[in-house]
Every structure is written in C-alpha cells, then in structure tokens.
Design an enzyme around this catalytic site. Structure first.
Site, short mmCIF file in Angstrom:
data_model
loop_
_atom_site.label_atom_id
_atom_site.label_comp_id
_atom_site.label_asym_id
_atom_site.label_seq_id
_atom_site.Cartn_x
_atom_site.Cartn_y
_atom_site.Cartn_z
N LYS A 83 0.84 -1.19 0.00
CA LYS A 83 0.00 0.00 0.00
C LYS A 83 0.88 1.25 0.00
CE LYS A 83 -3.95 1.96 2.53
NZ LYS A 83 -4.88 1.75 3.66
N SER A 158 -9.43 2.62 2.42
CA SER A 158 -8.35 3.23 1.66
C SER A 158 -7.38 2.22 1.04
CB SER A 158 -7.55 4.18 2.57
OG SER A 158 -6.95 3.47 3.65
N SER A 182 -10.62 0.63 6.48
CA SER A 182 -9.84 0.65 5.25
C SER A 182 -9.31 -0.70 4.78
CB SER A 182 -8.67 1.63 5.38
OG SER A 182 -9.15 2.95 5.43
#
Length: 473
Positions: A83, A158, A182
């Site tokens: 990420k 996210s 997320s």
C-alpha cells in the site's frame, strides 16, 4: 498448470507450496502476475508504481536460494505490492499526495521488512486515497482506482488498490491498513477478504504515535487461508512497537478447521438506528442460515452503540493532527479539503473533549467486553451501502438520510474500530446489479485466531468467494 491465467487464479497457499516443491519457480509466478498486471491494470489503475525488472531479478535469486537448499520463509517467491502509505526503501512512496509524488524513503516500514524477510517479492505499490483519508480510492497523483465488477463504481478504500489487484489476479496477497474500515470496506466492495487484526497483532513502525490503537496494519487476500498465511508473516512481537502482542506469528499457520456446534453468535438488527441500504440488509441477513448450518446458535442482539460516533470522530481528528499535519506543513493548498477539515477540527478540540473521548472509549470497551462474554462472535454488514459511483468522493445520503460528514456512511466499520475487537470482511453475496457485498464478523478481544476459524468456516459453507470479475480483453 503453467499458463498465466492458471497461475494467477491459484491461492497463495498453493502457490507457496508449489514453489517449495519446485513444481513452479518464483520466476514463473512473478512473471505470470506481471503479465496479468500488464493486461489488466490499465483498466482498473490498482498498481501505481511497478518494479518489473527488479521483481524478476529477485525471483531469480529466490529460485537460486531454494536450489541451494537454503531455508525459505512462508511467503517465498510470492509477489506482493505494498500500500502506498507504507514506506519502502528505494521505492517511491507518495502517500497519494502531490507533496510526496517524488519521495523515495531510505528505510522500509516494519511491515514491509517482515514480508520481505518471509520471502515475498515486492513488485510495486497499490493505490490509496491521499494520506489514506476516506473509503474511496482516488488521489491527485494517480487518479481513481476502479471496481473490477463495475468500472463505473468505486472499489472503496483506503486499501482500494490492494483489493482490486487481488480481485483481478494481479497479486495473490496484499497488505493494507485500517482506521475506520480501510481493510474491510474495499474487501467488501471487491469480493476479497480483509482482516482488521487486534491492535499490536501486526506491530507498526514508524509511527508518529506508537501507543495508538485506532489504526492497524493487516492482511488482504482472496481467501481466509491466504489471509492467515500472510498474517503468520506479519504478526509477532517487535521492540519498536510498545503495544506489540507477544504471540508468535507462526500460530496463524495452523489448520483453520474447527467445530462450531453450540457457539453463540449475535446477529445485528439496526446498529443503533443507522440507515442501511436495503440491498445490503437483504444480502447479509440471507447468510444467517449459513451460520445455523454450522451448528451455531444465532440470536438477535447487538451492543449499545451510544457514544461510539463521538469517540471515533474525536480520536480520528487527533490522529490526523499527530500523524499528518506536520507532513503537510505550510502546503495546505496541495491537500484535499477533508484532510484539512480533520486537522482543523482537532485544533479546535478542548482538553475536556479529548479527555471525554479517552475515558468514554474505556467505558465502551467494557460495554463491548461484557456483550461478547455472552457471544463469541458478532455479525453485521461491512458497509451500509454497496459500491457507489466512482465520481462521487463519498456517500452523502442513505435511504433518504443525509450524512453529516464524509465518513458517516462507514459507521458500521468504525464503530468496531473504537473498541479494538478484531474484525474481518468475508465475501457473502452480490446485489441484483452484480455488485459485491461483504459480511463482517467480529470476535472477542484479541481472538484473531478464533475469528479466522469462524470466517474460514463461513467462507467454505457460503461458497461465493470463488467468483471473480470478468474484464473485457
């Protein structure tokens, strides 16, 4: 089984086994996933920094190490993309912000370090909202990541790039982070599995506030067994985190099978009066019989969610003040409005309001603890809505009820974040329009292992998790 499409549909568990017994090479596996990225990623924009040549060089080194008889880690030869909030040494890390569009860290985060040590091969970075703010993956550096089940819809966030890369077979495993949902929300929106582990289960470093328990790092994959495999490499104590749990990561590599006869499960009703899209309500409630078929005793019950919203929003605002404000500095004109809103709100909080949030959170923990003394698991929706239009930055209303802020549509996730119980999103159904719906299972405090076992049993009995998106060639 040597074609790109065949390799990219295999589980991480199977891929790791086949590499160890030399039926596949790391070069085969990494090369197949790079080819899948080349074919699919232009349609969905999930992988935003790609290191193809470097990854193939490391795959060759992995094969050579195995040929020499060296001990290899549980993720040996598996490709992963981190990420774009995780610092990666020598690899661009933008945090989705134009302020950091050319930033290259000098050090790996602890999570990246552990995954590399376990043998995984980094092939790049996955897209995320700016500084991870909001459950919709778009930013001014790379643009929007699209939902592979409907390219007009959002993938959530996210950890949206990670979820899409998994769903499309571009990665077998991925890491993410979760403050208010997320890891769970994009898993639900993209029909994969996302685990929010207990705070300290996956130690976090670097961290502006090392004692914080609101945000956690965790694993994502296409199955619960693959999530457990990745967690076995992520978890375990580390002196750089003062809240790291002492349990070794290897505990998550045990067989997931368990008898759930007689286990008590609490089934959600209205989450304290939250609006929930009718399609979500129908899809989740249709799964009740699955738990009953496993022998569970399912009862209508849910915790008292009074005060959860106020506590979360106060702690979230403080997290942006401590973790993001200094990184922005005077360049506020380069940051989206919702981030500035969080920071401004934090700066207006009074000491009394902050103290109330902290003491109330303790009361809520005990309220949840007492509730879970009766029930081993609590089942509820992941998100209150299905995937929505990718051009909308966030949900503004649900069933005619206006949302007060950009995160209010995620209360079904962030209420759980407040009390810190481990929670997982598992695929359960599709809406009539063909959009994925995830089911959220919550376990007792720090019972990550029991949660994985329950999720695995549900996944096997439900069966929809094997469905994958079909993108035009």
């Amino acid at each position: 089984m040597t074609t790109t499409s065949d390799i990219c549909t295999l589980s991480a568990v199977d891929l790791a086994r086949l590499i160890r017994v030399k039926e596949l090479s790391a070069r085969d596996v990494v090369g197949a996933h790079l080819a899948q990225i080349e074919r699919v990623n232009p349609r969905v924009n999930a992988i935003v920094t790609l290191l193809a040549d470097r990854a193939m060089d490391r795959a060759s080194a992995a094969d050579e190490a195995l040929a020499r008889g060296e001990d290899v880690g549980p993720l040996h030869g598996l490709p992963i993309a981190h990420k774009d909030l995780q610092p990666t040494r020598g690899i661009r890390t933008t945090f989705g912000s134009p302020i950091y569009k050319d930033f290259v860290p000098a050090d790996d985060s602890l999570l990246v370090e552990r995954i590399r040590t376990a043998g995984a091969i980094a092939i790049g970075k996955t897209n995320t909202p700016e500084f991870g703010a909001g459950s919709q993956t778009f930013n001014p550096v790379f643009g929007s990541t699209l939902n592979p089940y409907d390219l007009t819809k959002t993938c959530g966030g996210s950890s949206g790039g990670a979820a899409v890369a998994l769903a499309c077979g571009m990665l077998p495993i991925a890491d993410g982070s979760d403050m208010g949902g997320s890891l769970r929300n994009p898993a639900s929106f993209c029909h994969v599995v996302g685990l929010r582990p207990s705070a300290g289960r996956v130690p976090v470093w670097p961290a502006a506030t090392a004692w914080s328990t609101l945000s956690v790092d965790g694993p994502m994959a296409r199955s619960v067994a693959d999530v457990a495999l990745l967690l076995s490499a992520m978890a375990g104590p580390d002196g750089r985190s003062p809240i790291a749990l002492r349990d070794p990561g290897a505990m998550f590599s045990a067989p997931l099978g368990r008898d759930f006869t007689g286990v008590r499960i609490a089934w959600w009703s209205d989450l304290g009066g939250l609006p929930v899209d009718a399609r979500i309500r129908q899809a989740v409630n249709a799964q009740r019989h699955v738990f009953e078929s496993l022998g569970c005793n399912v009862e209508d019950a849910e915790p008292d969610f009074a005060d959860f919203d106020e506590v979360f929003k106060t702690l979230r605002a403080m997290a942006f003040l401590t973790g993001v404000a200094d990184r922005i500095g005077p360049r506020r004109d380069q940051v989206k409005a919702t981030i500035l809103w969080e920071i401004d709100r934090a700066e207006r909080l009074t000491p009394r309001e902050i103290a109330r949030a902290e003491t109330t959170r303790t009361e809520l923990y005990h309220r949840m603890r007492q509730f879970m003394d009766r029930y081993e698991f609590f089942v509820l929706p992941v998100a209150q809505v299905p995937p929505f239009d990718v051009s909308a930055p966030y949900v503004t209303e649900i069933d005619g009820v206006a949302m007060e802020t950009y995160i209010d549509w995620m209360k079904s996730c962030y209420f759980i974040s407040v009390v810190g119980n481990p929670a997982i999103s598992v695929p359960c159904a599709f809406t009539p329009e063909g959009l994925p719906v995830g089911l959220q299972i919550v376990a007792r405090h720090q019972d990550d292992w029991g949660l994985l076992q329950m999720a695995h049993a549900f996944e096997q009995a439900n069966g929809t998790g094997r469905r994958r998106p079909v993108l035009d060639q």
